[in-house]
Scaffold this active site. Structure first.
Site, PDB file in Angstrom:
ATOM      1  N   TYR A   1      -1.670  -0.321  10.370  1.00 41.53           N
ATOM      2  CA  TYR A   1      -1.811  -0.800   8.991  1.00 41.53           C
ATOM      3  C   TYR A   1      -0.599  -0.381   8.164  1.00 41.53           C
ATOM      4  CZ  TYR A   1      -3.622  -1.189   4.225  1.00 41.53           C
ATOM      5  OH  TYR A   1      -3.782  -1.498   2.893  1.00 41.53           O
TER       6      TYR A   1
ATOM      7  N   SER B   1       0.861  -1.188   0.000  1.00 42.63           N
ATOM      8  CA  SER B   1       0.000   0.000   0.000  1.00 42.63           C
ATOM      9  C   SER B   1       0.891   1.229   0.000  1.00 42.63           C
ATOM     10  CB  SER B   1      -0.898   0.014   1.241  1.00 42.63           C
ATOM     11  OG  SER B   1      -1.543   1.274   1.396  1.00 42.63           O
TER      12      SER B   1
END
Length: 269
Positions: A155, A142
């Protein structure tokens, strides 16, 4: 065997006839990747927790469905999958909010799903790839892992760890392709499952199919690193080359340049 690509500097592989294991294949990026890989002629093994959705994707793509939770049945998945030419490590989970407010157990869940599971699955599959002299590993990371994102500290940390893992593997797994794909905001059920909707004005979420095509290209063209959309490479490069100005811009835009939040009702923009 895969071959070295002179322009990308990575190992390229033909997908036609290759056996591809995709995790998190029941929806979103995983399901889109299954369709793209099937179109490229790959033979699919699909992993996911949603048994019904996974079965539907398998029926659509001619793949083999292996329903289960990576964090609890990883050894069983590797054994049932059989020899794998390409691993697409896509399964993951998220949580959004201030770090001190994160519920008990959430840190462990994110680390287990986003980082520990792909590392252990790779450890199970990589030796056979090296022995055969053929294989490609694709990790769906990501942009959060490259630059950090406000309210997504854990995350982002798991995705940053995945980037470091992949980079290190490149130096010790000669002849095996290793790719990371770094999406931005994607139209998937991810935001619903993490418990917080996407509330930023810009960038506009992109279709999962764009990420799927980047994954296919990463294997076929031997791309070590792919940002989706491509302009996300700019903030990542800026952070590396000029961290001070990057952080100043990030502070102006609520934690990430270009990703300003939509004001909440009654708040000050």
């Amino acid at each position: 065997m895969g071959s070295w690509h002179p322009h990308t500097g990575g190992i390229e592989m033909r997908l036609a006839g290759a056996r591809v294991l995709i995790t998190g294949a029941s929806s979103g990026i995983g399901a889109a990747t299954a369709r793209a890989m099937a179109a490229a002629g790959a033979r699919l093994v699909l992993s996911g927790r949603d048994r019904d959705r996974l079965a539907a994707v398998a029926a659509e793509t001619g793949g083999r469905a292996l329903a289960g939770d990576l964090t609890t049945d990883l050894a069983g998945l590797a054994e049932r999958a059989g020899p794998v030419d390409v691993l697409v490590g896509n399964a993951g989970c998220g949580w959004a909010g201030p770090f001190p407010a994160m519920p008990d157990g959430t840190v462990e869940r994110l680390v287990a799903g986003n980082l520990t599971a792909p590392i252990l699955l790779t450890r199970s599959l990589l030796p056979a790839m090296i022995e055969r002299g053929r294989g490609h590993l694709v990790f769906v990371a990501s942009i959060a892992g490259a630059i950090g994102v406000r309210d997504e500290a854990v995350y982002a940390a798991t995705k940053a760890g995945l980037l470091g893992f992949a980079e290190s593997l490149r130096y010790e797994s000669r002849g095996i392709g290793v790719s990371v794909v770094l999406p931005g905001v994607v139209e998937t059920p991810f935001f619903e499952r993490r418990g917080a909707p996407y509330t930023r004005r810009w960038p506009v979420p992109i279709p999962a199919e764009r990420v799927a095509q980047a994954i296919v290209s990463a294997v076929e063209c031997g791309r070590p690193e792919s940002y989706v959309p491509g302009w996300l490479r700019l903030p990542a490069r800026l952070k590396g080359a000029a961290p001070g100005p990057f952080r100043a811009l990030a502070g102006m835009f609520g934690g990430q340049p270009g990703l300003s939040r939509r004001p909440e009702p009654g708040s000050t923009p």
